[in-house]
Every structure is written in C-alpha cells, then in structure tokens.
Design an enzyme around this catalytic site. Structure first.
Site, mmCIF file in Angstrom:
data_model
loop_
_atom_site.group_PDB
_atom_site.id
_atom_site.type_symbol
_atom_site.label_atom_id
_atom_site.label_comp_id
_atom_site.label_asym_id
_atom_site.label_seq_id
_atom_site.Cartn_x
_atom_site.Cartn_y
_atom_site.Cartn_z
ATOM 1 N N GLY A 15 0.900 -1.243 0.228
ATOM 2 C CA GLY A 15 -0.068 -0.150 0.032
ATOM 3 C C GLY A 15 0.825 1.163 0.006
ATOM 4 O O GLY A 15 1.843 1.328 0.700
ATOM 5 N N ARG A 76 1.031 -5.305 -5.647
ATOM 6 C CA ARG A 76 1.252 -6.415 -4.910
ATOM 7 C C ARG A 76 1.397 -7.566 -6.011
ATOM 8 O O ARG A 76 1.021 -7.384 -7.078
ATOM 9 C CB ARG A 76 -0.076 -6.652 -4.208
ATOM 10 C CG ARG A 76 -0.433 -5.429 -2.987
ATOM 11 C CD ARG A 76 -1.547 -5.741 -2.208
ATOM 12 N NE ARG A 76 -2.005 -4.767 -1.489
ATOM 13 C CZ ARG A 76 -1.442 -4.138 -0.444
ATOM 14 N NH1 ARG A 76 -0.250 -4.812 0.071
ATOM 15 N NH2 ARG A 76 -1.861 -3.175 0.269
ATOM 16 N N ASP A 107 5.404 -5.146 6.188
ATOM 17 C CA ASP A 107 5.886 -6.473 6.649
ATOM 18 C C ASP A 107 5.990 -7.625 5.353
ATOM 19 O O ASP A 107 6.938 -8.207 5.152
ATOM 20 C CB ASP A 107 5.559 -6.881 7.758
ATOM 21 C CG ASP A 107 3.897 -7.243 7.773
ATOM 22 O OD1 ASP A 107 3.345 -6.886 6.595
ATOM 23 O OD2 ASP A 107 3.164 -7.651 8.721
ATOM 24 N N THR A 129 4.241 2.263 5.830
ATOM 25 C CA THR A 129 2.876 1.711 5.815
ATOM 26 C C THR A 129 2.094 2.661 6.990
ATOM 27 O O THR A 129 2.686 3.114 7.878
ATOM 28 C CB THR A 129 2.623 0.540 6.379
ATOM 29 O OG1 THR A 129 1.201 0.204 6.889
ATOM 30 C CG2 THR A 129 3.259 0.026 7.644
ATOM 31 N N ASP A 131 -0.344 1.716 8.705
ATOM 32 C CA ASP A 131 -1.009 1.396 9.642
ATOM 33 C C ASP A 131 -0.226 1.008 11.059
ATOM 34 O O ASP A 131 -0.555 0.607 11.948
ATOM 35 C CB ASP A 131 -0.900 -0.499 9.093
ATOM 36 C CG ASP A 131 -1.716 -0.600 7.944
ATOM 37 O OD1 ASP A 131 -2.725 0.347 7.595
ATOM 38 O OD2 ASP A 131 -1.544 -1.484 7.082
ATOM 39 N N ASP A 133 1.889 -0.882 12.092
ATOM 40 C CA ASP A 133 1.982 -2.323 12.315
ATOM 41 C C ASP A 133 3.116 -3.054 12.268
ATOM 42 O O ASP A 133 3.003 -4.454 12.255
ATOM 43 C CB ASP A 133 0.902 -3.073 11.824
ATOM 44 C CG ASP A 133 0.860 -3.132 10.160
ATOM 45 O OD1 ASP A 133 1.909 -2.560 9.578
ATOM 46 O OD2 ASP A 133 0.187 -3.814 9.527
ATOM 47 N N ARG A 175 -5.880 -2.165 8.619
ATOM 48 C CA ARG A 175 -6.041 -3.530 8.379
ATOM 49 C C ARG A 175 -5.958 -4.089 9.683
ATOM 50 O O ARG A 175 -7.010 -4.071 10.170
ATOM 51 C CB ARG A 175 -4.240 -3.712 7.778
ATOM 52 C CG ARG A 175 -4.273 -4.994 6.971
ATOM 53 C CD ARG A 175 -2.915 -5.398 6.347
ATOM 54 N NE ARG A 175 -1.832 -5.156 6.854
ATOM 55 C CZ ARG A 175 -0.518 -5.780 6.645
ATOM 56 N NH1 ARG A 175 -0.518 -6.488 5.885
ATOM 57 N NH2 ARG A 175 0.163 -5.715 7.636
#
Length: 325
Positions: A15, A76, A107, A129, A131, A133, A175
C-alpha cells in the site's frame, strides 16, 4: 566494502503511504552523494519481474518531497512470493547491474526483501505503511499524515452528528491493527474505540452505553471503528434498531492514504532513506531501518519479522478511561 556497491535500486511495495516520495528522494540523493548510481524500480516487485526499471538522478527527484503517493508507483505481486519469482528478481537485479535494493513498504514487502537477500542481493527495508503495524519500529512512514487526515475528517462528522443528535460510527483504516483507530479515538474525543486487539464483540454493552449517554443529555455518540473489525454499516443498522437513535456509518477509506505528507513524515522518511542508503554503501544487507526508543537504528530483517507488536496498555487505558466521562 564501499567499492562493492556501485548501483542502488529503490522500490515501493504494498500500500502507498504519504512520505514515500521523501524516502525515495533521500535514498537517491544520499546514494549519489556517495558516488553511486541509482535505478528506480516501478510498481514494486511486479515491476522488478517485468524489468520496469529506470535510471534516476537528482533532477528526477526535484519537487517530489511534498507529494503524496509514490512516484515509483506500487503493486502487490503474488509471483514474488514463490521461489521461482524470487530467483527471477535476483537475476533481473544482476542483469541491470543493481548491487543493492532499498525496499520501502510493510512487513509483506520485508519478506520479499528477505528472500532477495537470500539470493545474494544486498537489501535494506524501510518501514512505509500507514498502519503502524511493524513491530521493530515506533514509527512507520505515512502514519502521521493518515492519522491527521482521519482526525480532521472525524471532526467534520462530529459537527453534523451533533446537529442531528446521531450516533456515528466512523471506520478508519489500519488493516489488522488498531493504531489509527486508537489515536483518532483519543484525539477526537470518541465515546467508543473499537480495535481488533481488544474488542470483545459485546454489542449489548455497546447499546447500553449509547442509550445511557443520550439519557444523560449527550447530543452525539462517536464510535471509532477499526478496519480490522469492519462491518460498520451493518453495525449501524443493528444499533439503530436496538436504540431507536439515528445511527450512521462513515467509512473514510483510501483518503487516508493520500495527501501531502506532514512535516514529521517528510523528516522521518528522509532520515530513514539516508540511513538505508548508507547501510547499503557499507555493504550491509538483510536489514530494516527503524525508529525505536527515540533513535534511528536498524535490525536484522529476520529478527524484525519475528517481533510481535500490541497496542501499548497506557494508550488503551487513556482511550478507554477518557471516553467514559
């Protein structure tokens, strides 16, 4: 060691995130400063496999630091998850004289970088990212911009929610992680913050809280719902049926990925890009750049991917306790 690296490639994968262009720019300029050539790989690993590769100089990066998205584009690539695809990627690197690659992404992108390193290509990951995360780092490129974009949008929804005395469910991205929801919940003074790391799915408790709040004279009820929980529209219908209170769902969606990056995302992304290029110039490989405990640093990718991350308990307590009053 420095003489072993002559050409550095850079790609963005997964993303997009605001600040990626600042990171690309930093990689390019730091590499050139160290006497290296730079090649841009378009559309991530998909572009690597199709040899969508361009030469990049300092002029190419002019007027990009303030732009959202990624000028190298992203995609992707399922093919790159296979051993065949990974070997093909390494072959393409050697064909184009790329001695090392900086991979900017999440990741999943780092797993690709890990596989490239195993194929003999010096590879450095940069956490990009929205996120937040990635366990090895306290900062990821794009989170600051995304959370500010969401915060401003939620402020606007609150205004109309108050005017109509509504319950509003606002779904933010992230996500499987609840960081954007948690930060926005605190920053926007939400009455409820639903995150996948903690939510117990007790809707009756949620309904009771909404009814109690309106009975006390509240003019709105704001629920921040994380993407990892989702189903905001159906949840809104169930709440309205159970409470009789008009309930609307707003899904902020991909607006959180775009827009001009904040100062923090520009500065931190630039610093990470410089560090990534420097690591390659020193012959390092299979590393990921991070910001941890107030310092920019780097970890072995294998070690980084094995780490676990959770919402800090104090952050969860702050959101939970402040929402109750």
């Amino acid at each position: 060691m420095d003489n072993e690296i002559k050409t550095i490639g850079v790609l963005t994968s997964g993303g997009d995130a605001p600040g990626m262009n600042a990171a690309i720019r930093a990689v390019v300029r730091e590499a050139i400063y160290n006497g290296k050539q730079v090649k841009g790989i378009k559309r991530g690993y998909a572009g690597l496999l199709t040899e969508d590769i361009i030469d990049i100089d300092a002029k190419f990066m002019s007027d990009t630091i303030q732009k959202g998205g990624t000028i190298l584009q992203t995609a992707r690539c399922l093919e790159f998850t296979t051993e065949e695809g990974q070997k093909r990627g390494a072959e393409v690197c050697r064909k184009h004289g790329i001695d090392g690659i900086v991979v900017i992404g999440g990741d999943g992108s780092f797993r690709g970088a890990q596989k490239l390193a195993a194929q003999g290509i010096n590879t450095i990951g940069v956490p990009g990212t929205i996120d937040l995360d990635i366990a090895c780092t306290d900062y990821t490129i794009g989170f600051d911009t995304a959370v500010n974009t969401a915060m401003e949008a939620i402020d606007k929804v609150r205004d109309t929610s108050t005017s109509h005395e509504r319950c509003s469910i606002i779904e933010v991205m992230g996500r499987h992680a609840g960081y954007i929801a948690m930060w926005c919940g605190i920053a926007n003074g939400a009455e409820q913050i639903l995150i996948p790391e903690r939510y117990d799915y007790d809707e009756q408790k949620l309904v009771d809280s909404i009814v109690e709040s309106f009975n006390k004279g509240k003019k709105h009820y704001i629920i921040i719902n994380a993407e990892g929980i989702g189903h905001s529209t159906s949840l809104a219908r169930r709440i309205e049926a159970a409470t009789g209170i008009e309930t609307r769902a707003t899904i902020l969606g991909h607006m959180q990925r775009g827009g001009t990056p904040t100062c923090k995302d520009r500065v931190y992304a630039s610093t990470m890009g410089v560090l990534a290029a420097d690591l390659l110039c020193r012959g390092k490989s299979n590393r990921v750049v991070a910001y941890k405990n107030g310092d920019f640093c780097d970890f072995d990718i294998d070690e980084a991917l094995a780490m676990q991350k959770d919402i800090p308990e104090i952050l969860y307590q702050a959101g939970n306790h402040l929402a109750r009053h």
